[in-house]
Design an enzyme around this catalytic site. Structure first.
Site, mmCIF file in Angstrom:
data_model
loop_
_atom_site.group_PDB
_atom_site.id
_atom_site.type_symbol
_atom_site.label_atom_id
_atom_site.label_comp_id
_atom_site.label_asym_id
_atom_site.label_seq_id
_atom_site.Cartn_x
_atom_site.Cartn_y
_atom_site.Cartn_z
ATOM 1 C CB SER A 118 -0.127 -2.226 -8.743
ATOM 2 O OG SER A 118 1.223 -1.796 -8.715
ATOM 3 C CE1 TYR B 158 -1.186 3.271 -9.030
ATOM 4 C CE2 TYR B 158 0.256 1.704 -7.924
ATOM 5 C CZ TYR B 158 -0.395 2.133 -9.061
ATOM 6 O OH TYR B 158 -0.266 1.419 -10.229
#
Ligand SMILES: NC(=O)c1ccc[n+]([C@@H]2O[C@H](COP(=O)([O-])OP(=O)(O)OC[C@H]3O[C@@H](n4cnc5c(N)ncnc54)[C@H](OP(=O)(O)O)[C@@H]3O)[C@@H](O)[C@H]2O)c1
Length: 249
Positions: A140, A153
């Site tokens: 990401s 995350y």
């Protein structure tokens, strides 16, 4: 001319593929000739997704090592090998730092990082003797750029980028490449809260050089490239597919 992007004869497992980016990547791999096995936990939606592609499915929880190993064994029993693993299943949890519970942090790390390590290790045990393999991790831009509230995350995805490099460094000489894709902002269920927030969407549109949210299908080219012979010398790379977000201020 040989098609260096053809995946004919390849066998792929894509985790978290009942919807969103996993489904889009599974679709792209299938379109390029690969046999694809889709994974997610919910059997009903997974079966429907696989049926759309004429693909196979195996419902299991990526955080359960035994279920993962059984799934890999079934793929090898059915197809004789596993060529491509796309470690894509992922979850999100957003809270101000001081409101985070330990259990939520651990839950996100378990799915987004630890499960990827174990599946990659167990896939490598199948791929190394075959002298061929492609492990592709969904990272990401959140591994590269900080954002408030998504602490577990961001940590998991940064860990996954690091894991991509350490695995690539170790097993590259055995014909197995390990790469990651770092998506920017894609319109999927994971981002429902952000998509519903008009101000956030305006921010994405102004902050991203491409000027818009991405569509899941726009991840297809990257995964096909990394899975194919065209990427035979691409190893340990993190390929940003983010409309230019991570290279601009
Ligand atoms: N969307 C974005 O903008 C974006 C940006 C950067 C990175 N990513 C990453 O891309 C990946 C996919 O995201 P997405 O946006 O497509 O999310 P999504 O639409 O929420 O889909 C997540 C998928 O993962 C499955 N899943 C969740 N937990 C699982 C588990 N424990 N075991 C097996 N499957 C599980 C879900 O199905 P079940 O619930 O049925 O299990 C679903 O198929 C994630 O790793 C995410 O972090 C997304």
């Amino acid at each position: 001319m040989t098609d260096r992007f053809s995946l004919k004869g390849r066998v792929a497992l894509v985790t978290g593929a009942s919807r969103g980016l996993g489904f889009a990547m599974a679709e792209a791999l299938a379109e390029h000739g690969s046999t694809v096995v889709l994974n997610a936990r919910d059997e009903v939606s997974l079966r429907d997704a696989a049926a759309k592609l004429g693909a196979e499915h195996l419902a299991f929880d990526v955080t359960d090592t035994r279920q993962c190993q059984d799934a890999l064994a079934k793929i090898v029993a059915d197809h004789g090998k596993l060529d491509i693993l796309v470690n894509n299943a992922g979850i999100q949890h957003r809270r101000p730092l001081i409101d985070w519970e330990d259990a939520d942090f651990d839950r996100v790390i378990a799915v987004n990082l630890s499960a990827c390590f174990r599946l990659a290790r167990d896939a490598a045990r199948i791929m190394l003797p075959n002298k061929y393999g492609r492990i592709i991790n969904t990272g990401s831009v959140a591994a590269i750029l900080g954002r408030p509230t998504i602490h577990a995350y961001a940590a998991a995805k940064a860990g996954l980028h690091g894991l991509t490099r350490s695995m690539a460094a170790e097993i590259g000489r055995h014909g197995v490449t390990v790469n990651a894709i770092a998506p920017g902002y894609f319109a999927t269920e994971l981002n429902t809260a952000l998509l519903e927030d008009k101000a956030f969407t305006q921010w994405v549109e102004s902050r991203t050089p491409a000027g818009r949210w991405a569509k899941p299908a726009e991840l297809g080219g990257a995964v096909v490239f990394l899975a194919s012979d065209a990427a035979s010398y691409v190893n340990g790379h993190v390929l940003a597919v983010d409309g230019g977000l991570s290279v601009s201020l």
